[in-house]
Structures are given as C-alpha cells and as structure tokens.
Design a protein around this motif. Structure first.
Motif, PDB file in Angstrom:
ATOM      1  N   VAL A  62     -10.307  -8.553  -4.456  1.00 19.80           N
ATOM      2  CA  VAL A  62     -11.600  -8.396  -5.117  1.00 19.80           C
ATOM      3  C   VAL A  62     -11.329  -7.999  -6.562  1.00 19.80           C
ATOM      4  CG1 VAL A  62     -13.761  -7.092  -5.175  1.00 19.80           C
ATOM      5  CG2 VAL A  62     -12.716  -7.688  -2.978  1.00 19.80           C
ATOM      6  N   ARG A  63     -11.648  -8.893  -7.482  1.00 18.53           N
ATOM      7  CA  ARG A  63     -11.316  -8.646  -8.891  1.00 18.53           C
ATOM      8  C   ARG A  63     -12.429  -7.855  -9.575  1.00 18.53           C
ATOM      9  NH1 ARG A  63      -9.266 -14.562 -10.680  1.00 18.53           N
ATOM     10  NH2 ARG A  63     -10.988 -15.168  -9.288  1.00 18.53           N
ATOM     11  N   ASN A  64     -12.509  -6.612  -9.191  1.00 15.94           N
ATOM     12  CA  ASN A  64     -13.470  -5.679  -9.756  1.00 15.94           C
ATOM     13  C   ASN A  64     -12.662  -4.564 -10.416  1.00 15.94           C
ATOM     14  OD1 ASN A  64     -15.014  -3.072  -9.663  1.00 15.94           O
ATOM     15  ND2 ASN A  64     -16.659  -4.409  -8.941  1.00 15.94           N
ATOM     16  N   ARG A  65     -12.781  -4.435 -11.726  1.00 14.58           N
ATOM     17  CA  ARG A  65     -11.939  -3.491 -12.461  1.00 14.58           C
ATOM     18  C   ARG A  65     -12.144  -2.050 -11.997  1.00 14.58           C
ATOM     19  NH1 ARG A  65      -8.947  -4.376 -16.915  1.00 14.58           N
ATOM     20  NH2 ARG A  65      -9.970  -6.407 -17.223  1.00 14.58           N
ATOM     21  N   LEU A  66     -13.381  -1.699 -11.696  1.00 16.14           N
ATOM     22  CA  LEU A  66     -13.644  -0.343 -11.238  1.00 16.14           C
ATOM     23  C   LEU A  66     -12.922  -0.064  -9.923  1.00 16.14           C
ATOM     24  CD1 LEU A  66     -17.464   0.113 -11.990  1.00 16.14           C
ATOM     25  CD2 LEU A  66     -15.540   1.166 -13.186  1.00 16.14           C
ATOM     26  N   LYS A  67     -12.931  -1.053  -9.034  1.00 19.63           N
ATOM     27  CA  LYS A  67     -12.281  -0.872  -7.739  1.00 19.63           C
ATOM     28  C   LYS A  67     -10.759  -0.856  -7.876  1.00 19.63           C
ATOM     29  CE  LYS A  67     -16.084  -2.812  -5.009  1.00 19.63           C
ATOM     30  NZ  LYS A  67     -16.533  -3.898  -4.102  1.00 19.63           N
ATOM     31  N   VAL A  68     -10.223  -1.682  -8.755  1.00 21.60           N
ATOM     32  CA  VAL A  68      -8.777  -1.695  -8.981  1.00 21.60           C
ATOM     33  C   VAL A  68      -8.325  -0.364  -9.569  1.00 21.60           C
ATOM     34  CG1 VAL A  68      -6.925  -2.720 -10.356  1.00 21.60           C
ATOM     35  CG2 VAL A  68      -8.596  -4.200  -9.217  1.00 21.60           C
ATOM     36  N   ASN A  69      -9.038   0.109 -10.578  1.00 24.30           N
ATOM     37  CA  ASN A  69      -8.698   1.389 -11.187  1.00 24.30           C
ATOM     38  C   ASN A  69      -8.872   2.539 -10.198  1.00 24.30           C
ATOM     39  OD1 ASN A  69      -7.905   0.540 -13.777  1.00 24.30           O
ATOM     40  ND2 ASN A  69     -10.023   0.422 -14.476  1.00 24.30           N
ATOM     41  N   ALA A  70      -9.883   2.419  -9.330  1.00 25.89           N
ATOM     42  CA  ALA A  70     -10.112   3.453  -8.332  1.00 25.89           C
ATOM     43  C   ALA A  70      -8.930   3.541  -7.371  1.00 25.89           C
ATOM     44  CB  ALA A  70     -11.393   3.172  -7.561  1.00 25.89           C
ATOM     45  N   ALA A  71      -8.363   2.400  -7.005  1.00 27.87           N
ATOM     46  CA  ALA A  71      -7.218   2.396  -6.095  1.00 27.87           C
ATOM     47  C   ALA A  71      -6.040   3.147  -6.708  1.00 27.87           C
ATOM     48  CB  ALA A  71      -6.817   0.958  -5.768  1.00 27.87           C
ATOM     49  N   ILE A  72      -5.847   2.972  -8.006  1.00 20.39           N
ATOM     50  CA  ILE A  72      -4.744   3.652  -8.697  1.00 20.39           C
ATOM     51  C   ILE A  72      -5.021   5.151  -8.794  1.00 20.39           C
ATOM     52  CG2 ILE A  72      -3.436   3.796 -10.847  1.00 20.39           C
ATOM     53  CD1 ILE A  72      -4.237   0.800 -11.297  1.00 20.39           C
ATOM     54  N   THR A  73      -6.244   5.488  -9.185  1.00 16.92           N
ATOM     55  CA  THR A  73      -6.631   6.904  -9.247  1.00 16.92           C
ATOM     56  C   THR A  73      -6.486   7.567  -7.892  1.00 16.92           C
ATOM     57  OG1 THR A  73      -8.192   6.546 -11.067  1.00 16.92           O
ATOM     58  CG2 THR A  73      -8.564   8.478  -9.682  1.00 16.92           C
ATOM     59  N   ASN A  74      -6.970   6.893  -6.870  1.00 12.22           N
ATOM     60  CA  ASN A  74      -6.911   7.454  -5.518  1.00 12.22           C
ATOM     61  C   ASN A  74      -5.480   7.596  -5.019  1.00 12.22           C
ATOM     62  OD1 ASN A  74      -9.673   7.574  -5.574  1.00 12.22           O
ATOM     63  ND2 ASN A  74     -10.019   5.887  -4.139  1.00 12.22           N
ATOM     64  N   ALA A  75      -4.601   6.702  -5.458  1.00 18.10           N
ATOM     65  CA  ALA A  75      -3.189   6.815  -5.067  1.00 18.10           C
ATOM     66  C   ALA A  75      -2.587   8.106  -5.631  1.00 18.10           C
ATOM     67  CB  ALA A  75      -2.403   5.606  -5.564  1.00 18.10           C
ATOM     68  N   LYS A  76      -2.894   8.406  -6.875  1.00 13.39           N
ATOM     69  CA  LYS A  76      -2.381   9.629  -7.494  1.00 13.39           C
ATOM     70  C   LYS A  76      -2.925  10.863  -6.775  1.00 13.39           C
ATOM     71  CE  LYS A  76      -2.157   7.386 -12.040  1.00 13.39           C
ATOM     72  NZ  LYS A  76      -2.749   7.316 -13.402  1.00 13.39           N
ATOM     73  N   LEU A  77      -4.203  10.835  -6.470  1.00 15.78           N
ATOM     74  CA  LEU A  77      -4.826  11.974  -5.797  1.00 15.78           C
ATOM     75  C   LEU A  77      -4.373  12.082  -4.349  1.00 15.78           C
ATOM     76  CD1 LEU A  77      -8.383  11.499  -7.316  1.00 15.78           C
ATOM     77  CD2 LEU A  77      -6.708  13.262  -7.915  1.00 15.78           C
ATOM     78  N   PHE A  78      -4.122  10.943  -3.729  1.00 16.15           N
ATOM     79  CA  PHE A  78      -3.580  10.900  -2.373  1.00 16.15           C
ATOM     80  C   PHE A  78      -2.261  11.662  -2.335  1.00 16.15           C
ATOM     81  CE2 PHE A  78      -1.351   9.037   1.207  1.00 16.15           C
ATOM     82  CZ  PHE A  78      -2.328   8.694   2.133  1.00 16.15           C
ATOM     83  N   LEU A  79      -1.408  11.419  -3.319  1.00 19.15           N
ATOM     84  CA  LEU A  79      -0.109  12.102  -3.392  1.00 19.15           C
ATOM     85  C   LEU A  79      -0.285  13.591  -3.638  1.00 19.15           C
ATOM     86  CD1 LEU A  79       1.914   9.494  -5.487  1.00 19.15           C
ATOM     87  CD2 LEU A  79       1.981   9.850  -3.009  1.00 19.15           C
ATOM     88  N   ASP A  80      -1.303  13.960  -4.409  1.00 16.35           N
ATOM     89  CA  ASP A  80      -1.594  15.385  -4.624  1.00 16.35           C
ATOM     90  C   ASP A  80      -1.960  16.063  -3.307  1.00 16.35           C
ATOM     91  OD1 ASP A  80      -1.160  15.105  -7.331  1.00 16.35           O
ATOM     92  OD2 ASP A  80      -3.295  14.975  -7.853  1.00 16.35           O
ATOM     93  N   PHE A  89       0.823  -1.220   0.000  1.00 11.27           N
ATOM     94  CA  PHE A  89       0.000   0.000   0.000  1.00 11.27           C
ATOM     95  C   PHE A  89       0.856   1.269   0.000  1.00 11.27           C
ATOM     96  CE2 PHE A  89      -3.084  -3.087   1.689  1.00 11.27           C
ATOM     97  CZ  PHE A  89      -4.121  -2.884   0.802  1.00 11.27           C
ATOM     98  N   ASP A  90       1.929   1.224  -0.765  1.00 12.73           N
ATOM     99  CA  ASP A  90       2.755   2.419  -0.963  1.00 12.73           C
ATOM    100  C   ASP A  90       2.090   3.241  -2.063  1.00 12.73           C
ATOM    101  OD1 ASP A  90       4.588   4.339  -1.761  1.00 12.73           O
ATOM    102  OD2 ASP A  90       6.311   3.010  -1.541  1.00 12.73           O
ATOM    103  N   PRO A  91       1.485   4.391  -1.737  1.00 12.95           N
ATOM    104  CA  PRO A  91       0.762   5.147  -2.756  1.00 12.95           C
ATOM    105  C   PRO A  91       1.634   5.596  -3.921  1.00 12.95           C
ATOM    106  CG  PRO A  91       1.028   6.458  -0.760  1.00 12.95           C
ATOM    107  CD  PRO A  91       1.435   5.064  -0.425  1.00 12.95           C
ATOM    108  N   ALA A  92       2.908   5.848  -3.658  1.00 12.79           N
ATOM    109  CA  ALA A  92       3.809   6.272  -4.727  1.00 12.79           C
ATOM    110  C   ALA A  92       4.000   5.169  -5.763  1.00 12.79           C
ATOM    111  CB  ALA A  92       5.154   6.690  -4.147  1.00 12.79           C
ATOM    112  N   LYS A  93       4.002   3.916  -5.304  1.00 12.95           N
ATOM    113  CA  LYS A  93       4.132   2.788  -6.226  1.00 12.95           C
ATOM    114  C   LYS A  93       2.813   2.500  -6.929  1.00 12.95           C
ATOM    115  CE  LYS A  93       7.920   0.509  -3.755  1.00 12.95           C
ATOM    116  NZ  LYS A  93       8.372  -0.727  -3.046  1.00 12.95           N
ATOM    117  N   VAL A  94       1.711   2.527  -6.169  1.00 12.53           N
ATOM    118  CA  VAL A  94       0.401   2.231  -6.750  1.00 12.53           C
ATOM    119  C   VAL A  94       0.029   3.269  -7.804  1.00 12.53           C
ATOM    120  CG1 VAL A  94      -2.060   1.937  -6.259  1.00 12.53           C
ATOM    121  CG2 VAL A  94      -0.358   1.056  -4.651  1.00 12.53           C
ATOM    122  N   ALA A  95       0.426   4.498  -7.598  1.00 13.83           N
ATOM    123  CA  ALA A  95       0.113   5.575  -8.541  1.00 13.83           C
ATOM    124  C   ALA A  95       0.737   5.343  -9.915  1.00 13.83           C
ATOM    125  CB  ALA A  95       0.580   6.918  -7.983  1.00 13.83           C
ATOM    126  N   LEU A  96       1.771   4.515  -9.972  1.00 12.87           N
ATOM    127  CA  LEU A  96       2.481   4.259 -11.237  1.00 12.87           C
ATOM    128  C   LEU A  96       1.973   3.015 -11.971  1.00 12.87           C
ATOM    129  CD1 LEU A  96       6.147   5.037 -10.099  1.00 12.87           C
ATOM    130  CD2 LEU A  96       4.581   6.531 -11.365  1.00 12.87           C
TER     131      LEU A  96
END
Length: 205
Positions: free
Chosen positions: A89-107, A66-73
């Motif tokens: 949980v193999r839900n594409r929306l949730k997986v993509n959301a985690a990546i999006t949220n990682a980028k915004l978390f860093l912002d 759960f390193d946001p800097a890594k997930v964001a990439l």
C-alpha cells in the motif's frame, strides 16, 4: 472447499479461509510475528483485510521479513523506494508509521524484555474467550482495546486507534472472536461443548 463449520467472513476464498483456519484468533507470542501483524493492521486502515493478505508476501520482502531492527533504520531513500513498490500500500503516512512503530517497538522490547510480554500482560497471558453465536454480536472495539490504544498512542505509535487495536487483538489471539459454532473456536476452547450455549456477556472489560 471442505465442509467444516466456520465463521462466514472468509467466504470461499482459499487465501482467506487459510488465514481464518490457521492464524486468526490463534495465540501469537513471537515478536517478529507481532510486529508483522502490527504493520499489516495499520496498513489495512480504510481497506479490506483481504487486500492486505494478498499483499502480505510483497510486504515481507519489502520490509526485510518484518525485522523491526532493520525497519527502524530505514531512511528517506528507503521510504522513496517503498513508495515505488506496487506490491504494498503506497501510502506515505502508513510507510512512515511502520518505521516509527519499529523504533518504538524496540523501545518496548528494551523496557519489557519482549513486545509479547508487554502486550499479553494486559490479559495476564491468557486469551479472552468470548461466546458469540453470531458475527453481528462481535464489537469493533472494547474498553480493553481503548486502553491499549491509549497506551500505544502515548508511547508514540501510529495507526493504533481502538478499532485497529481490537482487530490486532483478534488476529494475534489475545481474544477469541470465532463464533461458537466455528471449528476453530472449539479447537481453541478445548472442545468443551463450546456450541451448547451462548452468552451476551462481553468479557473484554
């Protein structure tokens, strides 16, 4: 199972009891942990929390601790890899959301210095301590979770509806929603006669 008086929702499942006793409602200020729980709460949408707890270690491995800097990439190839991982949980929306949220978390971290500063700023750094006698009294959302949800959505975060945000607030200890008869409530409240009386007033305003 010990005979401690606790909230009833963990039942007698050891994993759930351990989470209740040692994590839920205890103030969390570490940014990595805050990101972890943000991802897990989003993954929980439509599922039971125990389902997510059982998958937690698999999530930690799959999402680089759960390193946001890594997930964001993460790129599309990584998304496809995650979609093949039966441990999460193999839900594409949730997986993509985690990546999006990682980028915004860093912002947010760049803007406020830490996600902790941003989030806990809503309560001036101090947990809201409710006094629920019964779990039936505990709300699914509050005006404050509405406000935080609205702010997160405006920033672009996904899976941050008010109900999810309130569950997040409970899990990271921004709000103490242990019932007053629970030993954790007394620990967090300083053992100051927490079980003597109950109030119908909800402080989440």
């Amino acid at each position: 199972m010990d005979e401690k008086c606790r909230c009833s929702w963990p039942g007698d499942m050891p994993l759930y009891v351990d989470y209740h006793d040692n994590e839920w409602g205890r103030p969390t200020h570490d940014d990595r942990e805050l990101f972890e729980l943000l991802v897990l709460e989003g993954a929980q949408a439509g599922l039971s929390w125990i389902t997510i707890l059982k998958k937690r270690e698999a999530y930690r491995e799959a999402f680089d601790g759960f390193d946001p800097a890594k997930v964001a990439l993460y790129d599309e190839a990584k998304v496809e890899e995650l979609m093949q991982n039966a441990g999460i949980v193999r839900n594409r929306l949730k997986v993509n959301a985690a990546i999006t949220n990682a980028k915004l978390f860093l912002d947010v971290v760049e803007e406020f210095g830490s996600f902790d500063a941003f989030l806990w700023g809503y309560v001036d750094g101090s947990p809201i301590v409710n006094r629920w006698c019964s779990e039936d009294e505990i709300p699914a959302s509050t005006p404050l979770s509405d406000r935080i949800s609205k702010d997160l959505k405006k920033r672009g975060f996904k899976f941050v509806g008010s109900t999810i945000v309130y569950a997040y607030m409970q899990s990271i200890g921004m709000v103490n929603d242990h019932v007053t008869g629970c030993f954790v409530y007394r620990e967090l409240a300083g053992g100051s006669g927490a079980t003597d009386s109950c109030s119908d007033a909800n402080q989440n305003t």
